[in-house]
Design an enzyme around this catalytic site. Structure first.
Site, PDB file in Angstrom:
ATOM      1  N   TYR A 167      14.289  -5.441 -10.935  1.00 57.76           N
ATOM      2  CA  TYR A 167      13.237  -5.688  -9.914  1.00 57.76           C
ATOM      3  C   TYR A 167      12.853  -7.154  -9.911  1.00 57.76           C
ATOM      4  CZ  TYR A 167       8.839  -4.476  -7.056  1.00 57.76           C
ATOM      5  OH  TYR A 167       7.989  -4.586  -6.099  1.00 57.76           O
ATOM      6  N   LYS A 174       4.751  -9.425  -7.661  1.00 58.55           N
ATOM      7  CA  LYS A 174       3.780  -8.165  -7.772  1.00 58.55           C
ATOM      8  C   LYS A 174       2.457  -8.621  -8.725  1.00 58.55           C
ATOM      9  CE  LYS A 174       5.389  -5.608  -4.196  1.00 58.55           C
ATOM     10  NZ  LYS A 174       4.856  -5.968  -3.010  1.00 58.55           N
TER      11      LYS A 174
HETATM   12  P1  NAD Z   1       9.919  -2.499   4.762  1.00 60.22           P
HETATM   13  O1  NAD Z   1      11.306  -3.157   4.412  1.00 60.22           O
HETATM   14  O2  NAD Z   1       9.952  -1.568   5.529  1.00 60.22           O
HETATM   15  O3  NAD Z   1       8.640  -3.642   4.768  1.00 60.22           O
HETATM   16  C1  NAD Z   1       8.609  -4.981   4.270  1.00 60.22           C
HETATM   17  C2  NAD Z   1       8.068  -5.689   5.396  1.00 60.22           C
HETATM   18  O4  NAD Z   1       7.736  -6.930   5.025  1.00 60.22           O
HETATM   19  C3  NAD Z   1       8.854  -5.598   6.618  1.00 60.22           C
HETATM   20  O5  NAD Z   1       8.111  -5.193   7.885  1.00 60.22           O
HETATM   21  C4  NAD Z   1       9.121  -7.172   6.711  1.00 60.22           C
HETATM   22  O6  NAD Z   1       9.161  -7.571   7.960  1.00 60.22           O
HETATM   23  C5  NAD Z   1       7.981  -7.751   5.914  1.00 60.22           C
HETATM   24  N1  NAD Z   1       8.316  -9.323   5.884  1.00 60.22           N
HETATM   25  C6  NAD Z   1       8.989  -9.791   4.981  1.00 60.22           C
HETATM   26  N2  NAD Z   1       8.975 -11.111   5.175  1.00 60.22           N
HETATM   27  C7  NAD Z   1       7.952 -11.359   5.957  1.00 60.22           C
HETATM   28  C8  NAD Z   1       7.349 -12.721   6.692  1.00 60.22           C
HETATM   29  N3  NAD Z   1       7.934 -13.994   5.919  1.00 60.22           N
HETATM   30  N4  NAD Z   1       6.355 -12.591   7.183  1.00 60.22           N
HETATM   31  C9  NAD Z   1       5.899 -11.139   7.590  1.00 60.22           C
HETATM   32  N5  NAD Z   1       6.273 -10.154   7.142  1.00 60.22           N
HETATM   33  C10 NAD Z   1       7.384 -10.212   6.424  1.00 60.22           C
HETATM   34  O7  NAD Z   1       9.788  -1.835   3.164  1.00 60.22           O
HETATM   35  P2  NAD Z   1       8.452  -1.168   2.451  1.00 60.22           P
HETATM   36  O8  NAD Z   1       9.118  -0.456   1.255  1.00 60.22           O
HETATM   37  O9  NAD Z   1       7.716  -0.408   3.654  1.00 60.22           O
HETATM   38  O10 NAD Z   1       7.555  -2.517   1.995  1.00 60.22           O
HETATM   39  C11 NAD Z   1       6.277  -2.473   2.187  1.00 60.22           C
HETATM   40  C12 NAD Z   1       5.447  -2.731   1.183  1.00 60.22           C
HETATM   41  O11 NAD Z   1       5.513  -1.844   0.114  1.00 60.22           O
HETATM   42  C13 NAD Z   1       6.003  -4.030   0.300  1.00 60.22           C
HETATM   43  O12 NAD Z   1       4.875  -4.951  -0.056  1.00 60.22           O
HETATM   44  C14 NAD Z   1       6.663  -3.339  -0.940  1.00 60.22           C
HETATM   45  O13 NAD Z   1       6.887  -4.081  -2.012  1.00 60.22           O
HETATM   46  C15 NAD Z   1       5.695  -2.276  -1.311  1.00 60.22           C
HETATM   47  N6  NAD Z   1       6.166  -1.322  -2.000  1.00 60.22           N
HETATM   48  C16 NAD Z   1       7.456  -0.677  -1.543  1.00 60.22           C
HETATM   49  C17 NAD Z   1       7.842   0.474  -2.428  1.00 60.22           C
HETATM   50  C18 NAD Z   1       9.161   1.241  -2.014  1.00 60.22           C
HETATM   51  O14 NAD Z   1       9.680   1.973  -2.983  1.00 60.22           O
HETATM   52  N7  NAD Z   1       9.625   1.125  -0.872  1.00 60.22           N
HETATM   53  C19 NAD Z   1       7.141   0.827  -3.623  1.00 60.22           C
HETATM   54  C20 NAD Z   1       6.045   0.285  -3.993  1.00 60.22           C
HETATM   55  C21 NAD Z   1       5.672  -0.979  -3.221  1.00 60.22           C
END
Ligand code: NAD
Length: 269
Positions: A167, A174
């Site tokens: 990670y 984070k």
């Molecule tokens: P995802 O890839 O669907 O979403 C990530 C989003 O970030 C995308 O829509 C992307 O366009 C956006 N992004 C990246 N760079 C950007 C920029 N410069 N400007 C605007 N938008 C931008 O994946 P997800 O898993 O839905 O992630 C959403 C959030 O949840 C993130 O913060 C991720 O770290 C967090 N998260 C995810 C998980 C998991 O297991 N999937 C667990 C905990 C936290």
């Protein structure tokens, strides 16, 4: 997980929530948007880049008409002019906000493999800029648009406080995001605006799958969390997000809420 009762259709009572981070139907942000609408709220979406715009248009057409604002705005958080333009557009349309969902993160793929020790300077700064500083920038730009009682929720992960192999740079980002949540909660609290983070367990999304060993992370949760043998769903994360957005949580700010089947509370065995 097991079937959950439907959310109350009025818990968000016409609240207007800006949702960032819908890349596709597997995005956590898309589950959140659907849950907001099911709970009586109204969503304005932002997208990053033209291909997401088309995807989002298709997804939004699946929502009931009064659930989605017809405004869908381009927002790349690296671009100050775009951030200002989203704020200006909302303001010129007379749109106030009752909530913001920050569901944005990015790191170079090569930084999510191998050793943290090898993190590059630009990879470190890029992850911080997009995944953490963006929350500060959005809160500042949208600050004048927030109604008293507004709630901001940022998505985070356990890798901020524990070592999760691979990670890496995102763990540092984070940690920075969660610290930013606390300082923003302090700054905005006097206006009755709350800022919290939601720490989700691993969910299969494009960002999740980019982390080497993601399947092992999911298996560890399923094997060891108190709510055993279950796979956490984005709907479960979304329902908890709605709770944080709602007035039921009106005395909660500066917190990190874990929605991970209880995994974080486990010791070694
Ligand atoms: P995802 O890839 O669907 O979403 C990530 C989003 O970030 C995308 O829509 C992307 O366009 C956006 N992004 C990246 N760079 C950007 C920029 N410069 N400007 C605007 N938008 C931008 O994946 P997800 O898993 O839905 O992630 C959403 C959030 O949840 C993130 O913060 C991720 O770290 C967090 N998260 C995810 C998980 C998991 O297991 N999937 C667990 C905990 C936290």
């Amino acid at each position: 997980m097991t079937d959950t009762p439907p959310l109350s259709s009025s818990i968000l009572d016409s609240r207007h929530i800006l949702v960032t981070g819908v890349a596709n139907r597997w995005s956590i942000a898309w589950a959140v948007a659907q849950a907001v609408v099911r709970s009586g709220g109204r969503v304005t979406f932002t997208y990053q880049g033209e291909s997401q715009k088309a995807t989002l248009a298709k997804l939004v057409s699946e929502l009931p008409r009064d659930g989605a604002n017809s405004l869908v705005l381009s927002l790349d958080v690296k671009n100050d002019a775009e951030i200002a333009s989203v704020a200006d557009r909302l303001s010129s349309e007379g749109q106030r906000l009752d909530g913001l969902v920050h569901s944005i993160a990015f790191a170079k793929r090569e930084e999510l493999d191998g050793a943290f020790l090898d993190t590059s300077r630009d990879g470190f700064l890029l992850a911080q800029e997009i995944s953490a500083f963006s929350l500060v920038a959005l809160c500042r730009a949208f600050g004048p648009l927030f109604n008293p009682g507004a709630s901001i929720v940022a998505m985070t992960y356990l890798g901020s406080e524990r070592i999760v192999p691979h990670y890496n740079v995102m763990g540092a980002a984070k940690a920075s995001l969660e610290a930013s949540v606390r300082y923003l909660a302090h700054d905005l609290g006097a206006r009755g605006i709350r800022v919290n983070a939601l720490s989700a367990g691993p969910i299969k999304t494009a960002s999740g799958r980019a982390i080497k060993g993601f399947v092992d992370m999911q298996k560890a949760v399923s094997d060891r969390a108190p709510l055993k043998g279950q796979e956490l769903t984005s709907d479960e994360v979304a329902d908890a997000t709605v709770a944080l957005l709602s007035p039921l949580m009106r005395a909660v700010t500066g917190e990190v809420l874990f929605v991970d089947l209880g995994y974080r509370q486990m010791g070694m065995f």
